[in-house]
Write an enzyme that holds these catalytic residues in place. Structure first.
Site, PDB file in Angstrom:
ATOM      1  N   THR A  13     -18.239 103.738 -45.464  1.00 31.43           N
ATOM      2  CA  THR A  13     -18.859 103.240 -46.687  1.00 31.43           C
ATOM      3  C   THR A  13     -19.804 104.286 -47.265  1.00 31.43           C
ATOM      4  O   THR A  13     -20.360 105.118 -46.551  1.00 31.43           O
ATOM      5  CB  THR A  13     -19.639 101.934 -46.431  1.00 31.43           C
ATOM      6  OG1 THR A  13     -20.729 102.193 -45.536  1.00 31.43           O
ATOM      7  CG2 THR A  13     -18.735 100.864 -45.837  1.00 31.43           C
ATOM      8  N   GLY A  14     -19.934 104.251 -48.590  1.00 32.04           N
ATOM      9  CA  GLY A  14     -20.811 105.208 -49.253  1.00 32.04           C
ATOM     10  C   GLY A  14     -20.418 106.639 -48.985  1.00 32.04           C
ATOM     11  O   GLY A  14     -21.266 107.488 -48.685  1.00 32.04           O
ATOM     12  N   SER A  15     -19.130 106.927 -49.121  1.00 31.88           N
ATOM     13  CA  SER A  15     -18.632 108.241 -48.675  1.00 31.88           C
ATOM     14  C   SER A  15     -18.210 109.164 -49.810  1.00 31.88           C
ATOM     15  O   SER A  15     -17.410 110.072 -49.613  1.00 31.88           O
ATOM     16  CB  SER A  15     -17.457 108.042 -47.700  1.00 31.88           C
ATOM     17  OG  SER A  15     -16.515 107.112 -48.188  1.00 31.88           O
ATOM     18  N   THR A  16     -18.776 108.964 -51.001  1.00 30.75           N
ATOM     19  CA  THR A  16     -18.460 109.876 -52.102  1.00 30.75           C
ATOM     20  C   THR A  16     -19.339 111.118 -52.084  1.00 30.75           C
ATOM     21  O   THR A  16     -19.059 112.090 -52.789  1.00 30.75           O
ATOM     22  CB  THR A  16     -18.607 109.173 -53.456  1.00 30.75           C
ATOM     23  OG1 THR A  16     -19.962 108.712 -53.612  1.00 30.75           O
ATOM     24  CG2 THR A  16     -17.654 107.986 -53.573  1.00 30.75           C
ATOM     25  N   SER A 136     -31.698 105.569 -38.658  1.00 32.74           N
ATOM     26  CA  SER A 136     -32.573 106.658 -39.082  1.00 32.74           C
ATOM     27  C   SER A 136     -33.675 106.792 -38.051  1.00 32.74           C
ATOM     28  O   SER A 136     -34.012 105.821 -37.359  1.00 32.74           O
ATOM     29  CB  SER A 136     -33.189 106.345 -40.446  1.00 32.74           C
ATOM     30  OG  SER A 136     -34.240 107.240 -40.760  1.00 32.74           O
ATOM     31  N   TYR A 149     -37.877 100.482 -46.160  1.00 31.44           N
ATOM     32  CA  TYR A 149     -36.721 101.239 -45.667  1.00 31.44           C
ATOM     33  C   TYR A 149     -36.716 101.272 -44.141  1.00 31.44           C
ATOM     34  O   TYR A 149     -35.695 101.026 -43.499  1.00 31.44           O
ATOM     35  CB  TYR A 149     -36.761 102.657 -46.225  1.00 31.44           C
ATOM     36  CG  TYR A 149     -35.715 103.580 -45.638  1.00 31.44           C
ATOM     37  CD1 TYR A 149     -34.378 103.476 -46.015  1.00 31.44           C
ATOM     38  CD2 TYR A 149     -36.069 104.562 -44.708  1.00 31.44           C
ATOM     39  CE1 TYR A 149     -33.415 104.328 -45.477  1.00 31.44           C
ATOM     40  CE2 TYR A 149     -35.117 105.405 -44.168  1.00 31.44           C
ATOM     41  CZ  TYR A 149     -33.800 105.286 -44.556  1.00 31.44           C
ATOM     42  OH  TYR A 149     -32.852 106.125 -44.019  1.00 31.44           O
TER      43      TYR A 149
END
Length: 258
Positions: A13-16, A136, A149
């Site tokens: 996911t979110g791999s652009t 993270s 976050y």
């Protein structure tokens, strides 16, 4: 040691761009058929083209239940799920309203919950699978300037540990990867003003940022997205079969703990 993912399929996911793109490319380079995901269809297709014939674009919004369902419907079962998509927004605690907290929770946490719930059953039935959460170092080293976050990333790590225990003995491993400051597109955008002002290369500005904001860094610079992707590729491979329920640091030593 050879990371061979031939015959495996993976959704990142979110791999652009950023870590997600680097991870998708690393998995494809290891032989996996990779589903590239982003919200914008044109950008997602362009990213898949850059990766090559082992990549297929699957646009969709992971920030909603409907978007997660559509992504799963488009890909069908996958052997590897990399829950990479996430957002961060520096803001003081007293300036972060409910909407900011809700957005971080939906995108950073609930997308991983929904997609793992969708993809894990087929992995269990097959007797093999890999689920990776992008946590993270902020999950343990909560940043005062981004409490919202940090909390979302702590939740990702806890979710990975709990799901690993739920899937015990199935052949499906679940782990979280903990990057530190990484020279991704997001960090570059955040530092763009200082780069323009100073005239320094972005890597040098990023290193200065790390030493001011994360002075415990041992590598004394930002990691590259490829350095993070290398760990993701390993933990997604058959070679990592004895590693599950772990939070794996690729933070440059920022988190000051043994």
């Amino acid at each position: 040691m050879k990371l061979d993912l031939s015959g495996r399929s993976a959704l990142v996911t979110g791999s652009t761009a950023g870590i997600g793109f680097a991870a998708a490319k690393a998995l494809a380079d290891c032989g996996a058929q990779v589903f590239v995901n982003g919200r914008d269809a044109a950008r997602t297709a362009e990213a898949a083209d850059r990766i090559g014939p082992h990549a297929e674009p699957v646009p969709g919004d992971i920030g909603t239940a409907e978007g997660c369902h559509a992504i799963h419907a488009a890909t069908g079962p996958a052997d590897i799920l990399i829950n990479n998509a996430g957002i961060f927004e520096p803001a003081d605690f007293f300036d972060t309203d409910d909407e900011i907290w809700d957005r971080h929770w939906r995108i950073n946490v609930m997308s991983a919950v929904r997609l793992s719930r969708a993809y894990a059953p087929a992995m269990v039935e097959k007797g093999w699978g890999r689920i990776v959460m992008l946590g993270s170092e902020s999950a343990f080293n909560i940043p005062a300037e981004m409490i919202h976050y940090g909390v979302s990333k702590t939740a990702d790590v806890a979710f990975a540990r709990g799901l690993a225990k739920r899937l015990a003995g199935t052949g499906v491993t679940v782990n979280s990867v903990l990057p530190g400051p990484t020279l991704s597109d997001g960090l570059e955008d955040m530092l763009a003003g200082e780069v323009a002002k100073s005239g320094k290369p972005v890597a040098e500005v990023a290193a200065d940022f790390v030493m001011v904001n994360r002075p415990t860094s041992i590598i004394r610079r930002a990691a590259t997205v490829d350095e993070v992707a290398n760990l993701i590729a390993y933990i997604a491979s058959p070679l990592s079969s004895a590693t599950t329920g772990a939070s794996l640091r690729v933070d440059g030593g920022v988190w000051d703990s043994i």
